[in-house]
Design an enzyme around this catalytic site. Sequence first.
Site, PDB file in Angstrom:
ATOM      1  N   ASP A  99      -3.566 -28.653 -13.018  1.00 33.72           N
ATOM      2  CA  ASP A  99      -2.871 -29.315 -14.181  1.00 33.72           C
ATOM      3  C   ASP A  99      -3.795 -30.588 -14.379  1.00 33.72           C
ATOM      4  OD1 ASP A  99      -1.887 -29.990 -12.002  1.00 33.72           O
ATOM      5  OD2 ASP A  99       0.281 -29.885 -12.304  1.00 33.72           O
ATOM      6  N   GLU A 169       3.460 -31.744 -17.505  1.00 33.83           N
ATOM      7  CA  GLU A 169       4.437 -32.632 -17.447  1.00 33.83           C
ATOM      8  C   GLU A 169       5.701 -32.526 -18.706  1.00 33.83           C
ATOM      9  OE1 GLU A 169       5.436 -34.302 -15.121  1.00 33.83           O
ATOM     10  OE2 GLU A 169       3.665 -34.674 -13.912  1.00 33.83           O
TER      11      GLU A 169
END
Length: 442
Positions: A99, A169
């Site tokens: 990520d 997120e």
Amino acid sequence: MKFSPLLLTASLLAASQLAANPLRDSVVKKIDSDYAHLESLYTDLHRSPELSLMEEKTAAKIAAELRSVGFEVTEKVGGHGIVGVLKNGPGPVLYYRTDLDGLPILEETGLPYASKTRVKDLSGSEVATMHGCGHDIHMTVFTGTARALAALKDQWSGTLVFIGQPAEEVGAGARAMLADGLYAKFPKPDFVLAAHDSATLPAGTVGFIEGAAWANVDSMDITVRGRGGHGAYPHTTIDPIVLAARIVTTLQTVVSRETRPLDPAVVTVGSIHGGTKHNIIPNEVKLQLTLRSYTEEVRQRTIATIKRICRGEAIAAGVPEELMPVVELAGGQFTPATYNNPELTRRTKNTIASWIGADNVRNIDPEMGGEDFSLYSTTREKVPATMFRLGAVDPKLYAESVKNGTPLPSLHSSKFAPLPEPTIKTGVTAAVACVLDLLAKK
């Protein structure tokens, strides 16, 4: 003080009596020689986090790293996502994901390379940014793994697809990349792997969870409505602040009294906003909630119970039908529970144990955090996937915490500070070991 993987290997050999493995030893030496580059990348990423859906520069850095070792890279997949492909003969297709995004947190670690970056978020507000969940560690391990495997092409056969995913997120990045044709435009995976750092494991260790590992995540918005007026004449109003307080209190019973004790669930009110002045009763109050569960049954029951509580408290407060609370799930932000394929998890666990020693491999408990990594294995392809946890805590601090009960800074804490060198070297070693096993030449 520098942390040498050669010393790590020697100590592991002594402690765990690892079988001789010349390939492992050569990989460890390669990682050691590459560490200066990885450390520089890590500190650069740490100093300059970008928020979800805004990871343009971060994605460009990781894309450049992949290109430099021979990956064919496609950018802007599902936003700022990147996909690097390295073909190396016949064999399985293995996806490895990192990520890219940071968090709107003011860093308080005191590190010499601490982030001082401030940016305007998508709403236009200026915020401090921090890699408070360790995505900078993830990207560095990802890069080190790509560099090592590109140099070891004589040791494996198949296709690597390295994914740099945005917006983890906010639970949007994996969905966006899949919707943009990830499994259609690029080779379809036989396996999907990822690593996530841990704020509760010492650096140098790796944790595993078979089966359900991370929870379902829902974000819920509640608008509590009333009838505003002067604070000196509350009898002429229906006070939404008092009503919101009642709702917040009653919501505590959703888990404690309406959910079977053996069913994991969380209901957290993370934000409450209402009113503008001391002597004004407002017309509405807004609440923001995060909901966590593991099964669809518990998830749906929790949502329904919250709606019932909001309506019931409003009726008790005399709110007319047209002003009943508005309860909405945040669109596009549901993240399903992450399930680590048991067979693949056991295989990667055994492989990593044979490389770093069984004493450094832990079985850990499922968590109520969420990860949109789950989406890569919930498409119609049902690809086996697993995510291992990478210890990131200074072993001395970990030992003190175990001895004294001192809490360690958690993920998303302004004080979360991974110990970079052993964490990164262990992560790259573990990931490379898994790939060499899964893509072993026949």
